[in-house]
Write a protein that holds these residues in place. Structure first.
Motif, PDB file in Angstrom:
ATOM      1  N   GLY A  46       0.826  -1.192   0.000  1.00 25.92           N
ATOM      2  CA  GLY A  46       0.000   0.000   0.000  1.00 25.92           C
ATOM      3  C   GLY A  46       0.863   1.244   0.000  1.00 25.92           C
ATOM      4  O   GLY A  46       2.071   1.185  -0.208  1.00 25.92           O
ATOM      5  N   VAL A  51      -2.811   2.727   9.217  1.00 22.41           N
ATOM      6  CA  VAL A  51      -4.137   2.928   9.806  1.00 22.41           C
ATOM      7  C   VAL A  51      -3.971   3.354  11.260  1.00 22.41           C
ATOM      8  O   VAL A  51      -3.169   2.784  12.006  1.00 22.41           O
ATOM      9  CB  VAL A  51      -4.968   1.631   9.725  1.00 22.41           C
ATOM     10  N   VAL A  57     -12.519   2.066   8.675  1.00 18.28           N
ATOM     11  CA  VAL A  57     -11.853   1.461   7.517  1.00 18.28           C
ATOM     12  C   VAL A  57     -12.876   0.954   6.512  1.00 18.28           C
ATOM     13  O   VAL A  57     -13.985   0.539   6.863  1.00 18.28           O
ATOM     14  CB  VAL A  57     -10.932   0.294   7.948  1.00 18.28           C
ATOM     15  N   ARG A 103      -1.526  -0.151   5.042  1.00 21.68           N
ATOM     16  CA  ARG A 103      -1.615   1.156   4.415  1.00 21.68           C
ATOM     17  C   ARG A 103      -2.671   1.109   3.303  1.00 21.68           C
ATOM     18  O   ARG A 103      -3.010   0.027   2.807  1.00 21.68           O
ATOM     19  CB  ARG A 103      -0.268   1.588   3.831  1.00 21.68           C
ATOM     20  N   LYS A 104      -3.165   2.273   2.932  1.00 23.23           N
ATOM     21  CA  LYS A 104      -4.208   2.352   1.913  1.00 23.23           C
ATOM     22  C   LYS A 104      -3.764   1.668   0.625  1.00 23.23           C
ATOM     23  O   LYS A 104      -2.655   1.871   0.141  1.00 23.23           O
ATOM     24  CB  LYS A 104      -4.539   3.822   1.635  1.00 23.23           C
ATOM     25  N   LEU A 139      -7.267  -3.268   2.047  1.00 24.04           N
ATOM     26  CA  LEU A 139      -7.627  -1.981   2.646  1.00 24.04           C
ATOM     27  C   LEU A 139      -7.859  -0.972   1.526  1.00 24.04           C
ATOM     28  O   LEU A 139      -6.922  -0.475   0.911  1.00 24.04           O
ATOM     29  CB  LEU A 139      -6.516  -1.493   3.582  1.00 24.04           C
ATOM     30  N   ASP A 141      -9.600   2.010   1.852  1.00 23.86           N
ATOM     31  CA  ASP A 141      -9.458   3.377   2.345  1.00 23.86           C
ATOM     32  C   ASP A 141      -9.658   3.369   3.850  1.00 23.86           C
ATOM     33  O   ASP A 141     -10.189   2.401   4.417  1.00 23.86           O
ATOM     34  CB  ASP A 141     -10.492   4.291   1.691  1.00 23.86           C
ATOM     35  N   PHE A 142      -9.245   4.442   4.498  1.00 25.83           N
ATOM     36  CA  PHE A 142      -9.563   4.609   5.918  1.00 25.83           C
ATOM     37  C   PHE A 142      -9.637   6.085   6.251  1.00 25.83           C
ATOM     38  O   PHE A 142      -8.967   6.919   5.622  1.00 25.83           O
ATOM     39  CB  PHE A 142      -8.553   3.885   6.821  1.00 25.83           C
TER      40      PHE A 142
END
Length: 327
Positions: A46, A51, A57, A103-104, A139, A141-142
């Motif tokens: 990512g 996060v 999330v 990570r995104k 993941l 997005d968050f």
């Protein structure tokens, strides 16, 4: 699903290799819990920050039992994914620890021992007792609203003590939450987030050197609000926010377009045309603007045809030669 998570033909391994697929997989995985209770294998890296503990999330996940081809739990086939807040909506300790290491945009595979998954009892009938499970998590997005929520709870005087960058960051977070809610078609909830951002930005005084930063952030929120009120079928309010955006940037094509859409819904065809023509001048090849002008032409043509028909009926002579409405 990786072949490391299940053996060929769904049967346990035999012969000289006495290790199970999960045991073989675990040998090349990273220990992120410190006791090998949560192991991680990154499939795709990512980007950006890790996060945060209070984040919400947006993830895709699938959970697998050893020697099973199909997941016992997955959200990958749902039409709409929802934000899940760490510490509240995520019940697996292992998943929470795993997400905090991501990570995104990252895609990773995790092994959770029973302590970090479903415990000694399991979760009958799907999860047997003392079961290690594998999860593949992406993941998407968050968003971290904890900082934003705390800041918004402060008084105006307390907020003024923080630097402008803090206000801009909080406003951006509110807008991001609004955007997520908008994509979920939760327009009323999105409106609340956008308005919180707008209040923060308008209440903040800035130096002449910083004013352009505030105006840039405010413009984006006003455009969001205008679009949201169009979705809520409240064109008068949508027009008001669109016109406020034009005060900041009188040539903004998106603001002109939103104002044109609002006027069209209000059947104010001349005003709609003025806004849309101005928008087209800024972006001549914009597909949406050109289509809206075609729609306007069609609506106006139908409107004039109906007016002509009504006038014809009002003044057409009756069978006895008198006009409608005469004695």
């Amino acid at each position: 699903m990786s072949t490391f998570s299940r053996p060929l033909n769904g049967m346990p391994p035999s012969g000289t290799d006495s290790q199970s697929p999960y045991q073989r997989l675990s040998q090349r995985m990273l220990d992120i819990s410190g006791d090998r209770g949560v192991l991680k294998d990154v499939i795709r890296e990512g980007a950006g920050e890790l996060v945060t503990p209070d984040a919400s999330v947006l993830v895709k996940y699938s959970g697998y039992l050893e020697h099973m081809d199909k997941p016992f739990d997955s959200n990958c086939f749902r039409k709409t994914l929802r934000l899940m807040k760490l510490g509240e909506d995520i019940t697996l300790w292992g998943m929470e620890l795993g997400l905090l290491s991501m990570r995104k945009g990252e895609l990773a595979r995790f092994l959770f021992t029973p302590t970090y998954a479903y415990g000694t009892l399991g979760c009958p009938p799907l999860i047997p007792p003392n079961t290690t499970v594998l999860f593949e998590i992406e993941l998407l997005d968050f968003l971290d609203s904890a900082e934003s929520d705390k800041f918004c709870a402060l008084s105006a005087e307390q907020q003024d003590e923080f630097p402008l960058q803090k206000v801009l960051k909080v406003a951006a977070t509110e807008r991001e939450f609004g955007n997520y809610l908008f994509r979920q078609n939760r327009f009323y909830d999105a409106r609340v987030r956008y308005k919180r951002a707008l209040v923060l930005l308008r209440r903040r005084s800035a130096s002449s050197e910083e004013q352009h930063l505030v105006e840039t952030a405010t413009l984006l929120v006003l455009l969001n609000l205008s679009f949201t009120y169009l979705k809520l079928e409240r064109p008068t309010t949508a027009l008001r926010y669109g016109e406020q955006a034009l005060v900041i940037d009188q040539k903004n094509a998106k603001a002109l377009f939103r104002c044109g859409q609002a006027c069209l819904l209000m059947t104010e065809y001349q005003k709609a045309r003025d806004f849309l023509v101005r928008a087209q001048k800024e972006q001549p090849f914009n597909h949406d603007i050109n289509n809206e002008l075609k729609k306007l032409a069609s609506y106006y043509r139908d409107y004039t045809d109906k007016e002509k028909e009504m006038c014809h009926r009002m003044f057409a002579p009756c069978a006895n030669g008198s006009a409608v409405g005469e004695n």
